[in-house]
Design an enzyme around this catalytic site. Structure first.
Site, mmCIF file in Angstrom:
data_model
loop_
_atom_site.group_PDB
_atom_site.id
_atom_site.type_symbol
_atom_site.label_atom_id
_atom_site.label_comp_id
_atom_site.label_asym_id
_atom_site.label_seq_id
_atom_site.Cartn_x
_atom_site.Cartn_y
_atom_site.Cartn_z
ATOM 1 N N GLU A 1 0.825 -1.216 0.000
ATOM 2 C CA GLU A 1 0.000 0.000 0.000
ATOM 3 C C GLU A 1 0.853 1.257 0.000
ATOM 4 O OE1 GLU A 1 -3.082 -0.133 -0.612
ATOM 5 O OE2 GLU A 1 -3.216 -2.316 -0.414
ATOM 6 N N ASP B 1 3.928 -4.482 -5.840
ATOM 7 C CA ASP B 1 4.615 -5.656 -5.287
ATOM 8 C C ASP B 1 6.129 -5.484 -5.386
ATOM 9 O OD1 ASP B 1 2.191 -6.844 -4.766
ATOM 10 O OD2 ASP B 1 2.259 -8.193 -6.506
#
Length: 484
Positions: A134, A202
Site C-alpha cells: 500500500e 509488489d
C-alpha cells in the site's frame, strides 16, 4: 483503555464529493506505468484531498481509536516508510473495525488496514508485506496517474474523478458493480491497468520489505494462501476485488523474493500481542469464542509467543469483569516485560476497575519517566487522573496531549469530560468542536466555537483564541467544500 470501538453507520466514503452521474465504469484507457501524474494533482493538492477523505472516513467508518493498536500500526508503518523509495508525503496509518480482509491507500499518504487482516496474516512480515504494498501505491502515485488520464478523456471535474476513484478503493463492492456494468473492453482496460499497478506495488513493496528487515517471502506466501483460500469463493473478500491475485502476479512476486538472500526472522511478539488484542476486543465474537481461539492457537505457538495469548485471555477476563483471573496473568506478564505498553495499558484498566487508580497513576508516572510524552502512556495517565477526580491535573496533561496529537479523538473526548466535571461549558464546547471538525462536520464545529466565544469573558485571551479558531475552521470548511 477505550475497550470497544463504537459502531458507526457505514456510508459511501466518496458521496460528498463524487458526482452522482459519474461511474467507475467510464470508458477509459489508464496511463502507462511511467506516467508522472504531474499534470493533474500536485503533492499539496493530494494532501488536501487526503485530509478531506480522512475526515469523511472518521464520520462514516468504524475507525479503531485504540491507542495501543494505533501505536503498533504506526511504528510498523513508519519502519517501512523509512526504507521506501520516492516518499513525498507524510504517512498516516489507521485501522477500520471490519472482519473482511482488506487494506487500501489514498491521497496524502493515508493507509487503512481492516482488523480482519490481522486474523489472516500469520506473522508480522506477512502484515508488513500488505502495508509495504500500500505504501508503494502512494509513493508511485497510482491514484494521481489514473486521474491524469481520466482528466484528459472526461469532462468531469477533478473532484468527481477523485471521488469515483476512492469509491472503487474504499467500497470495492460498489466499484466492481459499476465495472461489471461496462463493456467488456472497458472492463479489460480497467483490469489490465490494475494488474500492472499491483505488480509495480509488489516490486517496490518487496524492496521495502528487504531494506526494513522483514522476510520478503512473506508477500508471495500470504498472497498465495489468500488466492488458494478464495479461489472458488462466490464472494471474495474486498482485498481481492481491489487487489486481484492472478497466478502470474503471485509467481512474479515469488520469483522476485527468490533473488533476495534468505533471512532468519525471529517472531515478533508485539505483532501477536496486537493480534490477540484484536481477537479479544475487535473481532466481533463472544468472549468464550475468543478464549477458545486463544487457547487453540497458544497450543500450536512457539514458546516465545505464549505471552501474547496469555495477554489476550487477560483482556477477555478484564472485559467480562473477571478481575481475579485477569490480574495474576497481567502481573506476571508485566514482571517479564515491565516497559511493554500493551501490558501497562491493560494494567491501567485493571487498577481502575479495582478502584485502585492511584496505583495505576504511580505505575504510569514511573513508565513516563523513561518514555516521556509517549501517547499510550499519556492518554492512560490522563484517564487515571480523571478517575480520581483530579480534573485540573488531567486538563493540563490533555492540553499538551491534544496539542501534540490533534487528530486523536480520544484526547478531545477526555478533555471534554474533564471540563464538564468542572462546569467549564466553553472549554467543553471547544473540545467537542474539534471532534466535529475531525469528522468534517464544519458548521456544527463553528457553531460550538461561536457558543464558546459567547460564554467566554469579553475581550479575554480565551475569547480571542476561540474567535481565531473559528476563522481557521471557516477557511478549512471553504477549502473542503471547494473540492466538491
Amino acid at each position: 483503555m477505550f475497550k470497544r470501538a463504537r459502531s458507526l453507520v457505514c456510508l459511501c466514503v466518496a458521496a460528498a464529493i463524487a458526482s452522482p452521474t459519474l461511474s467507475v465504469a467510464n470508458d477509459i484507457e489508464l496511463p502507462d506505468i511511467g506516467t508522472t501524474a504531474g499534470g493533474t494533482l500536485t503533492i499539496d493538492q493530494e494532501l488536501i484531498y487526503g485530509d478531506a477523505y480522512m475526515r469523511m472516513l472518521r464520520n462514516s467508518q468504524p475507525i479503531v481509536n485504540d491507542p495501543v493498536l494505533n501505536e503498533y500500526i504506526d511504528n510498523l508503518g513508519h519502519r517501512l516508510v523509512a526504507n521506501a523509495n520516492d516518499v513525498k508525503t507524510p504517512f498516516t496509518f489507521f485501522m477500520i473495525r471490519d472482519r473482511n480482509i482488506n487494506a487500501f491507500a489514498f491521497f496524502g499518504g493515508y493507509v487503512a488496514l481492516h482488523s480482519g487482516l490481522f486474523l489472516h496474516a500469520q506473522s508480522e512480515s506477512e502484515l508488513a508485506s500488505v502495508v509495504a504494498h500500500e505504501i508503494a501505491h502512494v509513493t508511485q502515485r497510482h491514484l494521481a496517474r489514473s486521474m491524469e488520464d481520466q482528466a484528459r478523456r472526461s469532462p468531469a471535474t477533478i473532484a468527481a474523478l477523485a471521488g469515483s476513484l476512492l469509491l472503487a478503493i474504499a467500497s470495492p463492492e460498489a466499484g466492481m458493480a459499476a465495472i461489471t456494468a461496462a463493456t467488456a473492453g472497458s472492463m479489460q482496460s480497467q483490469i489490465n491497468y490494475t494488474r500492472s499497478n499491483e505488480k509495480e506495488a509488489d516490486r517496490f513493496g518487496i524492496a521495502t520489505l528487504a531494506k526494513a528487515g522483514f522476510d520478503v517471502k512473506a508477500m508471495p506466501r500470504f498472497f498465495g494462501r489468500l488466492a488458494d483460500e478464495y479461489r472458488y469463493a462466490s464472494k471474495p473478500p474486498p482485498m481481492l476485488l481491489t487487489h486481484p491475485l492472478p497466478e502470474d502476479r503471485i509467481t512474479d512476486s515469488r520469483e522476485r523474493a527468490r533473488h533476495y538472500p534468505p533471512m532468519r526472522i525471529q517472531p515478533a511478539l508485539d505483532y501477536h500481542l496486537a493480534r490477540a488484542r484484536i481477537v479479544a476486543r475487535y473481532a466481533g465474537i463472544e468472549s468464550e469464542a475468543a478464549l477458545d481461539w486463544l487457547d487453540r492457537t497458544e497450543k500450536k505457538a512457539k514458546p516465545e509467543l505464549v505471552p501474547a495469548f496469555q495477554y489476550g485471555k487477560a483482556l477477555v477476563y478484564l472485559d467480562t469483569k473477571k478481575l481475579d483471573q485477569a490480574e495474576p496473568i497481567l502481573l506476571e506478564l508485566s514482571k517479564q516485560d515491565p516497559t511493554n505498553n500493551f501490558y501497562l495499558d491493560a494494567l491501567s484498566d485493571l487498577y481502575i476497575a479495582k478502584k485502585e487508580a492511584s496505583t495505576a497513576q504511580t505505575m504510569l508516572e514511573k513508565a513516563l519517566s523513561s518514555k516521556p510524552s509517549n501517547p499510550v502512556l499519556t492518554i492512560n495517565y490522563a484517564n487515571v487522573l480523571l478517575k480520581q477526580d483530579k480534573y485540573e491535573d488531567a486538563i493540563r496533561v490533555l492540553q499538551r496531549y491534544t496539542h501534540d496529537n490533534p487528530n486523536d479523538i480520544n484526547g478531545w473526548h477526555l478533555l471534554s469530560e474533564a471540563n464538564i466535571a468542572l462546569a467549564r461549558g466553553d472549554e467543553d464546547l471547544a473540545a467537542r468542536a474539534e471532534i466535529l471538525a475531525l469528522k468534517a462536520n464544519w458548521n456544527k464545529a463553528i457553531q460550538y466555537y461561536s457558543q464558546a466565544s459567547q460564554i467566554a469573558e469579553l475581550r479575554s485571551l480565551k475569547q480571542a483564541r476561540y474567535d481565531a479558531r473559528i476563522d481557521q475552521l471557516m477557511v478549512q470548511r471553504d477549502r473542503f467544500l471547494s473540492l466538491q
